[in-house]
Scaffold this active site. Structure first.
Site, short mmCIF file in Angstrom:
data_model
loop_
_atom_site.label_atom_id
_atom_site.label_comp_id
_atom_site.label_asym_id
_atom_site.label_seq_id
_atom_site.Cartn_x
_atom_site.Cartn_y
_atom_site.Cartn_z
N ASN A 54 44.79 26.25 35.49
CA ASN A 54 45.03 26.02 37.10
C ASN A 54 44.67 27.27 37.72
O ASN A 54 45.37 28.34 37.77
CB ASN A 54 46.72 25.90 36.88
CG ASN A 54 47.01 25.33 38.65
OD1 ASN A 54 46.34 25.79 39.57
ND2 ASN A 54 48.35 24.98 38.77
N ARG A 81 43.12 21.74 37.05
CA ARG A 81 43.34 21.23 38.28
C ARG A 81 42.58 21.50 39.37
O ARG A 81 42.16 22.62 39.58
CB ARG A 81 45.12 22.06 38.64
CG ARG A 81 45.50 21.62 39.88
CD ARG A 81 46.82 22.35 40.24
NE ARG A 81 47.26 21.63 41.63
CZ ARG A 81 47.91 22.41 42.34
NH1 ARG A 81 48.19 23.59 42.24
NH2 ARG A 81 48.40 21.86 43.56
N HIS A 108 49.42 17.08 46.08
CA HIS A 108 50.56 17.45 44.94
C HIS A 108 50.70 15.97 44.27
O HIS A 108 51.59 15.76 43.46
CB HIS A 108 51.89 17.58 45.46
CG HIS A 108 52.06 19.11 46.35
ND1 HIS A 108 52.67 19.01 47.47
CD2 HIS A 108 51.74 20.00 46.09
CE1 HIS A 108 52.66 20.34 47.96
NE2 HIS A 108 52.06 21.03 47.01
N ARG A 164 53.21 27.25 56.24
CA ARG A 164 52.25 26.18 56.68
C ARG A 164 53.12 25.40 57.68
O ARG A 164 54.27 25.28 57.48
CB ARG A 164 51.67 25.22 55.90
CG ARG A 164 50.30 25.62 55.05
CD ARG A 164 49.75 24.96 54.15
NE ARG A 164 50.17 25.46 52.73
CZ ARG A 164 49.79 24.71 51.66
NH1 ARG A 164 49.62 23.43 51.66
NH2 ARG A 164 50.43 25.23 50.45
N GLU A 168 53.26 19.19 35.80
CA GLU A 168 51.75 18.84 36.04
C GLU A 168 50.82 18.73 35.13
O GLU A 168 50.11 18.05 34.52
CB GLU A 168 51.30 19.49 37.34
CG GLU A 168 52.14 19.00 38.66
CD GLU A 168 51.95 20.31 39.61
OE1 GLU A 168 52.50 21.52 39.13
OE2 GLU A 168 51.60 20.09 40.88
#
Ligand code: ADP
Length: 441
Positions: A48, A131, A220, A281, A424
Protein backbone atom coordinates in the site's frame (compact mmCIF):
# COMPACT_ATOMS: atom_id res chain seq x y z
CA UNK A 1 -15.87 -77.57 -17.41
CA UNK A 2 -12.55 -76.14 -18.30
CA UNK A 3 -14.15 -73.14 -20.01
CA UNK A 4 -16.56 -72.59 -16.98
CA UNK A 5 -13.52 -72.65 -14.64
CA UNK A 6 -11.70 -70.18 -16.84
CA UNK A 7 -14.76 -67.95 -16.98
CA UNK A 8 -15.11 -67.87 -13.15
CA UNK A 9 -11.40 -67.11 -12.74
CA UNK A 10 -11.64 -64.48 -15.37
CA UNK A 11 -14.58 -62.74 -13.59
CA UNK A 12 -12.73 -62.85 -10.22
CA UNK A 13 -9.65 -61.38 -11.92
CA UNK A 14 -11.79 -58.71 -13.49
CA UNK A 15 -13.34 -57.81 -10.10
CA UNK A 16 -9.93 -57.69 -8.50
CA UNK A 17 -8.58 -55.62 -11.34
CA UNK A 18 -11.52 -53.17 -11.10
CA UNK A 19 -11.00 -52.78 -7.34
CA UNK A 20 -7.25 -52.24 -7.79
CA UNK A 21 -7.85 -49.78 -10.61
CA UNK A 22 -10.37 -47.83 -8.50
CA UNK A 23 -7.97 -47.76 -5.54
CA UNK A 24 -5.12 -46.59 -7.79
CA UNK A 25 -7.16 -43.85 -9.44
CA UNK A 26 -8.51 -42.61 -6.08
CA UNK A 27 -4.95 -42.47 -4.73
CA UNK A 28 -3.87 -40.59 -7.84
CA UNK A 29 -6.70 -38.09 -7.42
CA UNK A 30 -5.74 -37.61 -3.77
CA UNK A 31 -2.11 -37.07 -4.76
CA UNK A 32 -3.03 -34.71 -7.56
CA UNK A 33 -5.23 -32.70 -5.17
CA UNK A 34 -2.36 -32.62 -2.67
CA UNK A 35 0.12 -31.59 -5.38
CA UNK A 36 -2.26 -28.92 -6.70
CA UNK A 37 -2.76 -27.61 -3.18
CA UNK A 38 0.99 -27.60 -2.58
CA UNK A 39 1.80 -26.01 -5.91
CA UNK A 40 -0.76 -23.25 -5.34
CA UNK A 41 0.56 -22.44 -1.89
CA UNK A 42 2.28 -19.17 -2.39
CA UNK A 43 3.85 -16.26 -0.57
CA UNK A 44 2.05 -13.07 -1.53
CA UNK A 45 3.30 -9.54 -0.86
CA UNK A 46 0.67 -6.82 -0.38
CA UNK A 47 1.77 -3.23 -0.87
CA UNK A 48 0.00 0.00 0.00
CA UNK A 49 2.04 2.96 -1.27
CA UNK A 50 0.79 6.25 0.13
CA UNK A 51 1.93 9.81 -0.42
CA UNK A 52 4.99 9.42 1.81
CA UNK A 53 4.97 5.82 3.01
CA UNK A 54 4.87 2.21 1.86
CA UNK A 55 3.01 -0.25 4.10
CA UNK A 56 3.35 -3.94 3.33
CA UNK A 57 2.44 -7.42 4.53
CA UNK A 58 3.79 -10.77 3.41
CA UNK A 59 1.25 -13.59 3.55
CA UNK A 60 1.51 -17.34 3.31
CA UNK A 61 -1.41 -18.37 1.12
CA UNK A 62 -3.87 -20.04 1.02
CA UNK A 63 -3.65 -20.21 4.84
CA UNK A 64 -3.71 -16.40 5.07
CA UNK A 65 -1.11 -16.25 7.84
CA UNK A 66 0.97 -13.07 8.04
CA UNK A 67 4.71 -13.83 7.79
CA UNK A 68 5.85 -10.21 8.11
CA UNK A 69 4.42 -6.71 8.15
CA UNK A 70 6.13 -3.37 8.02
CA UNK A 71 6.25 0.22 6.91
CA UNK A 72 8.72 2.61 5.30
CA UNK A 73 7.81 6.12 6.42
CA UNK A 74 8.72 9.67 5.41
CA UNK A 75 9.96 8.75 1.94
CA UNK A 76 11.81 11.64 0.23
CA UNK A 77 12.08 13.56 3.51
CA UNK A 78 15.33 14.34 5.28
CA UNK A 79 14.98 11.42 7.69
CA UNK A 80 13.09 8.22 6.93
CA UNK A 81 12.29 5.22 9.08
CA UNK A 82 11.63 1.62 8.13
CA UNK A 83 10.40 -1.06 10.49
CA UNK A 84 9.22 -4.66 10.19
CA UNK A 85 7.77 -7.29 12.47
CA UNK A 86 8.05 -10.98 11.58
CA UNK A 87 6.70 -13.07 14.45
CA UNK A 88 8.53 -11.75 17.50
CA UNK A 89 11.48 -10.48 15.43
CA UNK A 90 11.62 -6.73 14.90
CA UNK A 91 13.84 -4.67 12.61
CA UNK A 92 14.16 -0.88 12.57
CA UNK A 93 16.27 0.88 9.92
CA UNK A 94 16.90 4.62 10.07
CA UNK A 95 18.34 5.82 6.81
CA UNK A 96 17.29 8.32 4.20
CA UNK A 97 14.90 6.86 1.61
CA UNK A 98 14.88 9.26 -1.35
CA UNK A 99 12.32 7.43 -3.52
CA UNK A 100 9.94 4.45 -3.83
CA UNK A 101 12.56 2.29 -5.52
CA UNK A 102 14.83 2.65 -2.48
CA UNK A 103 11.81 2.09 -0.25
CA UNK A 104 11.13 -1.25 -1.94
CA UNK A 105 14.83 -2.06 -1.75
CA UNK A 106 14.76 -1.65 2.05
CA UNK A 107 11.61 -3.79 2.23
CA UNK A 108 13.44 -6.49 0.25
CA UNK A 109 16.38 -6.31 2.65
CA UNK A 110 14.17 -6.55 5.72
CA UNK A 111 12.13 -9.47 4.33
CA UNK A 112 15.29 -11.46 3.56
CA UNK A 113 17.30 -10.45 6.62
CA UNK A 114 19.11 -13.68 7.63
CA UNK A 115 18.35 -13.26 11.35
CA UNK A 116 15.14 -11.28 11.62
CA UNK A 117 13.60 -11.66 8.18
CA UNK A 118 10.77 -13.88 6.97
CA UNK A 119 12.12 -15.51 3.78
CA UNK A 120 15.50 -16.61 2.43
CA UNK A 121 15.15 -14.97 -0.99
CA UNK A 122 12.75 -12.65 -2.80
CA UNK A 123 12.23 -15.38 -5.42
CA UNK A 124 10.01 -17.09 -2.81
CA UNK A 125 7.38 -14.39 -3.42
CA UNK A 126 4.91 -15.68 -6.01
CA UNK A 127 2.64 -12.66 -6.48
CA UNK A 128 2.28 -9.06 -5.40
CA UNK A 129 -0.96 -7.11 -4.80
CA UNK A 130 -1.18 -3.31 -4.78
CA UNK A 131 -3.76 -0.96 -3.39
CA UNK A 132 -4.81 1.49 -6.10
CA UNK A 133 -7.24 4.22 -5.19
CA UNK A 134 -8.82 5.25 -8.48
CA UNK A 135 -9.95 2.94 -11.26
CA UNK A 136 -12.98 4.99 -12.26
CA UNK A 137 -15.87 3.26 -13.99
CA UNK A 138 -13.50 1.11 -16.05
CA UNK A 139 -12.32 -1.21 -13.25
CA UNK A 140 -14.97 -3.44 -11.71
CA UNK A 141 -12.77 -5.72 -9.61
CA UNK A 142 -9.15 -6.57 -8.89
CA UNK A 143 -7.10 -7.09 -12.05
CA UNK A 144 -3.72 -8.39 -13.20
CA UNK A 145 -1.56 -5.35 -13.92
CA UNK A 146 -0.36 -5.00 -17.51
CA UNK A 147 0.73 -2.00 -19.57
CA UNK A 148 -2.90 -1.04 -20.22
CA UNK A 149 -3.70 -0.95 -16.48
CA UNK A 150 -0.57 1.10 -15.79
CA UNK A 151 -1.67 3.61 -18.43
CA UNK A 152 -5.13 3.76 -16.90
CA UNK A 153 -3.78 4.41 -13.39
CA UNK A 154 -1.66 7.20 -14.89
CA UNK A 155 -4.65 8.69 -16.70
CA UNK A 156 -6.74 8.73 -13.53
CA UNK A 157 -3.98 10.48 -11.55
CA UNK A 158 -5.57 13.82 -12.32
CA UNK A 159 -8.69 12.75 -10.41
CA UNK A 160 -6.86 11.25 -7.40
CA UNK A 161 -3.72 13.38 -7.27
CA UNK A 162 -2.85 12.41 -3.69
CA UNK A 163 -3.18 8.68 -4.27
CA UNK A 164 -2.77 7.30 -7.80
CA UNK A 165 0.75 8.70 -8.43
CA UNK A 166 2.31 7.07 -5.32
CA UNK A 167 0.30 3.87 -5.98
CA UNK A 168 1.87 3.73 -9.44
CA UNK A 169 5.38 4.41 -8.14
CA UNK A 170 4.96 1.47 -5.77
CA UNK A 171 3.84 -0.80 -8.64
CA UNK A 172 6.78 0.17 -10.86
CA UNK A 173 9.29 -0.26 -8.02
CA UNK A 174 7.83 -3.68 -7.13
CA UNK A 175 7.99 -4.78 -10.77
CA UNK A 176 11.67 -3.88 -10.87
CA UNK A 177 12.40 -5.63 -7.59
CA UNK A 178 10.32 -8.79 -8.00
CA UNK A 179 10.67 -9.41 -11.73
CA UNK A 180 8.13 -11.28 -13.77
CA UNK A 181 5.58 -12.41 -11.18
CA UNK A 182 1.85 -11.61 -11.31
CA UNK A 183 1.16 -8.09 -10.01
CA UNK A 184 -2.45 -7.36 -9.10
CA UNK A 185 -4.21 -4.02 -8.72
CA UNK A 186 -6.89 -3.88 -6.01
CA UNK A 187 -8.94 -0.74 -6.60
CA UNK A 188 -10.75 1.29 -3.94
CA UNK A 189 -13.38 2.24 -6.49
CA UNK A 190 -14.23 -1.32 -7.61
CA UNK A 191 -16.74 -2.23 -4.84
CA UNK A 192 -18.92 0.74 -5.81
CA UNK A 193 -19.35 -0.23 -9.45
CA UNK A 194 -22.74 -1.67 -8.48
CA UNK A 195 -24.18 1.79 -7.75
CA UNK A 196 -27.39 2.32 -9.71
CA UNK A 197 -27.58 5.23 -12.14
CA UNK A 198 -29.85 7.24 -9.84
CA UNK A 199 -27.12 7.14 -7.17
CA UNK A 200 -24.09 7.78 -9.36
CA UNK A 201 -25.41 10.38 -11.77
CA UNK A 202 -24.88 14.09 -11.13
CA UNK A 203 -27.54 16.45 -12.49
CA UNK A 204 -25.04 18.27 -14.68
CA UNK A 205 -25.84 18.32 -18.42
CA UNK A 206 -26.14 14.62 -19.28
CA UNK A 207 -23.99 14.75 -22.43
CA UNK A 208 -21.19 16.48 -20.52
CA UNK A 209 -21.17 13.71 -17.89
CA UNK A 210 -21.09 11.08 -20.64
CA UNK A 211 -18.33 12.80 -22.57
CA UNK A 212 -16.12 13.52 -19.58
CA UNK A 213 -17.03 10.39 -17.62
CA UNK A 214 -18.18 12.49 -14.67
CA UNK A 215 -20.08 10.38 -12.13
CA UNK A 216 -19.89 9.18 -8.54
CA UNK A 217 -17.26 6.41 -8.43
CA UNK A 218 -16.79 6.00 -4.66
CA UNK A 219 -13.75 5.13 -2.55
CA UNK A 220 -12.55 2.98 0.40
CA UNK A 221 -14.24 0.09 -1.42
CA UNK A 222 -11.96 -2.62 -0.06
CA UNK A 223 -12.70 -1.53 3.50
CA UNK A 224 -16.47 -1.31 2.93
CA UNK A 225 -16.33 -4.75 1.28
CA UNK A 226 -14.38 -6.29 4.17
CA UNK A 227 -16.70 -5.00 6.90
CA UNK A 228 -19.75 -6.00 4.84
CA UNK A 229 -18.51 -9.60 4.62
CA UNK A 230 -17.50 -9.65 8.29
CA UNK A 231 -20.85 -8.19 9.40
CA UNK A 232 -22.64 -10.91 7.41
CA UNK A 233 -20.61 -13.51 9.33
CA UNK A 234 -21.41 -11.86 12.66
CA UNK A 235 -25.11 -11.67 11.76
CA UNK A 236 -24.96 -15.31 10.55
CA UNK A 237 -26.44 -14.29 7.21
CA UNK A 238 -25.40 -14.87 3.63
CA UNK A 239 -23.18 -12.01 2.48
CA UNK A 240 -25.52 -11.47 -0.47
CA UNK A 241 -28.47 -11.04 1.87
CA UNK A 242 -27.30 -8.27 4.23
CA UNK A 243 -28.50 -4.68 4.20
CA UNK A 244 -26.04 -2.40 5.97
CA UNK A 245 -24.79 1.11 6.50
CA UNK A 246 -20.98 1.00 6.70
CA UNK A 247 -19.06 3.99 8.10
CA UNK A 248 -15.33 4.16 7.30
CA UNK A 249 -14.04 7.00 9.49
CA UNK A 250 -10.27 7.48 9.15
CA UNK A 251 -8.24 10.35 7.71
CA UNK A 252 -10.62 10.09 4.79
CA UNK A 253 -14.23 9.35 5.77
CA UNK A 254 -17.00 7.74 3.77
CA UNK A 255 -20.24 5.83 4.21
CA UNK A 256 -21.87 3.18 2.04
CA UNK A 257 -25.44 1.96 1.77
CA UNK A 258 -25.20 -1.80 1.16
CA UNK A 259 -28.18 -3.73 -0.20
CA UNK A 260 -27.85 -7.49 -0.63
CA UNK A 261 -24.10 -7.21 0.05
CA UNK A 262 -23.59 -4.67 -2.78
CA UNK A 263 -22.84 -0.99 -2.65
CA UNK A 264 -25.94 0.95 -3.75
CA UNK A 265 -25.01 4.42 -2.53
CA UNK A 266 -21.91 6.08 -1.20
CA UNK A 267 -20.94 9.47 0.19
CA UNK A 268 -17.72 10.10 -1.75
CA UNK A 269 -18.16 11.10 -5.36
CA UNK A 270 -16.23 11.71 -8.54
CA UNK A 271 -13.31 12.59 -6.28
CA UNK A 272 -12.71 11.73 -2.61
CA UNK A 273 -13.84 15.22 -1.57
CA UNK A 274 -17.60 14.72 -1.34
CA UNK A 275 -19.71 13.57 1.58
CA UNK A 276 -18.61 13.47 5.19
CA UNK A 277 -16.44 16.04 6.93
CA UNK A 278 -12.89 14.61 6.98
CA UNK A 279 -9.55 15.36 8.65
CA UNK A 280 -8.60 18.05 6.15
CA UNK A 281 -11.07 17.49 3.29
CA UNK A 282 -14.22 19.51 2.92
CA UNK A 283 -16.98 16.95 2.29
CA UNK A 284 -20.33 18.23 0.97
CA UNK A 285 -20.22 21.83 -0.20
CA UNK A 286 -22.46 24.15 -2.16
CA UNK A 287 -20.58 24.34 -5.51
CA UNK A 288 -21.65 28.00 -5.63
CA UNK A 289 -19.06 28.68 -2.90
CA UNK A 290 -16.27 27.52 -5.22
CA UNK A 291 -17.58 29.81 -7.98
CA UNK A 292 -17.86 32.69 -5.53
CA UNK A 293 -14.26 32.21 -4.33
CA UNK A 294 -13.01 31.82 -7.93
CA UNK A 295 -14.69 35.12 -8.88
CA UNK A 296 -13.00 36.69 -5.85
CA UNK A 297 -9.62 35.75 -7.29
CA UNK A 298 -8.78 32.39 -5.69
CA UNK A 299 -6.74 30.32 -8.15
CA UNK A 300 -7.41 26.65 -8.95
CA UNK A 301 -4.35 25.56 -6.99
CA UNK A 302 -5.38 27.65 -3.98
CA UNK A 303 -8.87 26.16 -4.08
CA UNK A 304 -7.43 22.68 -4.51
CA UNK A 305 -5.24 23.13 -1.44
CA UNK A 306 -8.10 24.63 0.56
CA UNK A 307 -10.63 21.89 -0.25
CA UNK A 308 -8.23 18.93 0.11
CA UNK A 309 -5.82 20.02 2.84
CA UNK A 310 -7.10 23.01 4.82
CA UNK A 311 -10.76 22.17 5.42
CA UNK A 312 -12.65 19.52 7.40
CA UNK A 313 -11.84 19.10 11.11
CA UNK A 314 -8.66 21.16 10.67
CA UNK A 315 -10.49 23.95 8.87
CA UNK A 316 -13.21 24.32 11.51
CA UNK A 317 -11.04 23.80 14.60
CA UNK A 318 -8.05 25.74 13.28
CA UNK A 319 -5.81 23.46 15.33
CA UNK A 320 -5.93 19.77 14.41
CA UNK A 321 -7.25 17.16 11.99
CA UNK A 322 -6.93 14.43 14.61
CA UNK A 323 -10.04 13.44 16.54
CA UNK A 324 -7.93 12.42 19.55
CA UNK A 325 -6.51 15.96 19.85
CA UNK A 326 -9.90 17.53 19.26
CA UNK A 327 -11.54 15.42 21.97
CA UNK A 328 -8.90 16.56 24.45
CA UNK A 329 -9.16 20.19 23.38
CA UNK A 330 -12.94 20.14 23.50
CA UNK A 331 -12.85 18.64 27.00
CA UNK A 332 -10.48 21.43 28.04
CA UNK A 333 -12.96 24.07 26.80
CA UNK A 334 -11.81 24.77 23.21
CA UNK A 335 -15.09 25.84 21.57
CA UNK A 336 -13.79 25.49 17.97
CA UNK A 337 -12.59 21.93 18.65
CA UNK A 338 -16.06 21.10 20.00
CA UNK A 339 -17.68 22.75 16.98
CA UNK A 340 -15.53 20.70 14.58
CA UNK A 341 -16.65 17.48 16.29
CA UNK A 342 -20.28 18.64 16.32
CA UNK A 343 -20.27 19.24 12.56
CA UNK A 344 -18.40 15.97 11.96
CA UNK A 345 -20.89 13.83 13.92
CA UNK A 346 -23.95 15.69 12.60
CA UNK A 347 -22.96 14.92 8.99
CA UNK A 348 -22.61 11.18 9.72
CA UNK A 349 -25.97 11.21 11.50
CA UNK A 350 -27.60 12.93 8.55
CA UNK A 351 -26.31 10.29 6.12
CA UNK A 352 -27.47 7.49 8.43
CA UNK A 353 -30.96 8.95 8.09
CA UNK A 354 -30.60 9.23 4.32
CA UNK A 355 -29.34 5.67 3.91
CA UNK A 356 -32.06 4.24 6.16
CA UNK A 357 -34.47 5.80 3.67
CA UNK A 358 -32.50 4.43 0.69
CA UNK A 359 -32.48 0.92 2.16
CA UNK A 360 -35.90 1.01 3.83
CA UNK A 361 -34.21 0.08 7.13
CA UNK A 362 -31.17 -2.14 7.55
CA UNK A 363 -29.76 -5.08 9.51
CA UNK A 364 -26.76 -3.28 10.99
CA UNK A 365 -24.65 -0.14 11.08
CA UNK A 366 -20.88 -0.69 11.11
CA UNK A 367 -18.13 1.62 12.34
CA UNK A 368 -14.57 1.10 11.13
CA UNK A 369 -11.13 2.76 10.56
CA UNK A 370 -9.18 4.95 13.02
CA UNK A 371 -12.04 7.12 14.29
CA UNK A 372 -14.80 4.52 13.84
CA UNK A 373 -12.82 1.92 15.80
CA UNK A 374 -11.23 4.30 18.32
CA UNK A 375 -13.70 7.01 19.26
CA UNK A 376 -16.60 5.98 21.53
CA UNK A 377 -17.53 9.67 21.68
CA UNK A 378 -18.02 9.98 17.90
CA UNK A 379 -20.10 6.78 17.83
CA UNK A 380 -22.25 8.00 20.73
CA UNK A 381 -22.77 11.49 19.32
CA UNK A 382 -23.69 9.96 15.97
CA UNK A 383 -26.08 7.29 17.19
CA UNK A 384 -27.75 8.64 20.32
CA UNK A 385 -31.42 9.68 20.25
CA UNK A 386 -32.22 7.65 17.14
CA UNK A 387 -34.61 5.22 18.87
CA UNK A 388 -37.47 6.22 16.56
CA UNK A 389 -35.41 4.81 13.67
CA UNK A 390 -34.76 1.51 15.46
CA UNK A 391 -31.28 2.44 16.69
CA UNK A 392 -30.55 2.10 20.42
CA UNK A 393 -26.94 2.34 21.52
CA UNK A 394 -25.71 0.61 24.68
CA UNK A 395 -23.55 3.36 26.17
CA UNK A 396 -21.52 1.02 28.39
CA UNK A 397 -20.78 -1.47 25.64
CA UNK A 398 -19.85 1.44 23.38
CA UNK A 399 -17.46 2.96 25.93
CA UNK A 400 -15.77 -0.41 26.44
CA UNK A 401 -14.83 -0.84 22.78
CA UNK A 402 -11.70 0.73 21.36
CA UNK A 403 -9.76 -0.71 18.44
CA UNK A 404 -11.38 -4.12 18.59
CA UNK A 405 -14.41 -5.90 17.25
CA UNK A 406 -17.61 -5.74 19.24
CA UNK A 407 -21.36 -5.19 19.29
CA UNK A 408 -22.60 -1.95 20.82
CA UNK A 409 -26.39 -1.99 20.43
CA UNK A 410 -28.80 -2.35 23.35
CA UNK A 411 -30.92 -5.51 23.60
CA UNK A 412 -34.01 -3.69 22.33
CA UNK A 413 -32.30 -2.10 19.30
CA UNK A 414 -33.99 -3.20 16.06
CA UNK A 415 -30.78 -2.46 14.16
CA UNK A 416 -27.52 -4.15 15.19
CA UNK A 417 -24.54 -1.83 15.78
CA UNK A 418 -20.99 -3.11 15.31
CA UNK A 419 -17.42 -1.90 15.58
CA UNK A 420 -15.36 -3.93 13.10
CA UNK A 421 -11.65 -3.18 12.65
CA UNK A 422 -11.08 -2.99 8.93
CA UNK A 423 -8.72 -5.40 7.16
CA UNK A 424 -8.25 -4.20 3.60
CA UNK A 425 -5.13 -6.36 3.18
CA UNK A 426 -6.99 -9.64 3.64
CA UNK A 427 -9.38 -8.73 0.80
CA UNK A 428 -6.40 -7.74 -1.35
CA UNK A 429 -4.39 -10.88 -0.64
CA UNK A 430 -7.36 -13.14 -1.41
CA UNK A 431 -7.93 -11.36 -4.73
CA UNK A 432 -4.21 -11.43 -5.59
CA UNK A 433 -3.92 -15.12 -4.79
CA UNK A 434 -7.06 -15.91 -6.80
CA UNK A 435 -5.85 -14.00 -9.87
CA UNK A 436 -2.32 -15.42 -9.64
CA UNK A 437 -3.37 -19.05 -9.22
CA UNK A 438 -6.87 -19.17 -10.70
CA UNK A 439 -8.15 -20.44 -7.33
CA UNK A 440 -10.85 -18.59 -5.42
CA UNK A 441 -10.74 -19.00 -1.65
P1 ADP B 1 -6.15 6.28 7.16
O1 ADP B 1 -7.38 6.80 6.51
O2 ADP B 1 -4.93 7.08 6.87
O3 ADP B 1 -5.95 4.79 7.03
P2 ADP B 1 -6.81 5.71 9.91
O4 ADP B 1 -7.94 4.79 9.61
O5 ADP B 1 -5.61 5.14 10.55
O6 ADP B 1 -6.41 6.59 8.68
O7 ADP B 1 -7.39 6.88 10.85
C1 ADP B 1 -6.56 7.91 11.27
C2 ADP B 1 -7.38 8.87 12.11
O8 ADP B 1 -8.07 8.13 13.11
C3 ADP B 1 -6.51 9.86 12.89
O9 ADP B 1 -6.33 11.03 12.17
C4 ADP B 1 -7.34 10.11 14.11
O10 ADP B 1 -8.19 11.23 13.88
C5 ADP B 1 -8.24 8.91 14.26
N1 ADP B 1 -7.98 8.07 15.42
C6 ADP B 1 -7.09 7.07 15.53
N2 ADP B 1 -7.16 6.51 16.77
C7 ADP B 1 -8.15 7.17 17.41
C8 ADP B 1 -8.71 7.07 18.72
N3 ADP B 1 -8.31 6.17 19.58
N4 ADP B 1 -9.69 7.93 19.03
C9 ADP B 1 -10.13 8.84 18.15
N5 ADP B 1 -9.66 8.98 16.92
C10 ADP B 1 -8.67 8.16 16.55
Amino acid sequence: MCSRFSFARLSRCRLLWTALWRFKSEAETRNRRKRTHESSSMKVLIINSGSSSIKYQLYDMPQGSVLAKGIVQRIAESESEASQEAGDRRIVINERVPNYEQGLDIIGRMLTDPEKGAIAALTEIGACGHRVVYGGETIKGSVLIDDGIIKLIEEYSELAPLHNPPNLLGILAAKRMLGNIPQVGCFDTAFHQTLPEEAYLYSLPYELCQKMKIRRVGFHGTSHQYVTERAAELLKKDKHAVNLITCHLGNGCSMTAVRGGRSVDHTMGFTPLEGLVMGTRIGDLDPGIVLYLARRGYSISELDKMLFRQSGLLGISGTSNDVRDLEQRAAAGDARAKLALDVFCYRIRKYIGAYLAVLNGCDAIIFTAGIGEGSAMVRRRTLEKMEALGITLDIEKNNAIKGREGRIDADDSRIALFVIPTDEEIVMVRDTFALATGKTL
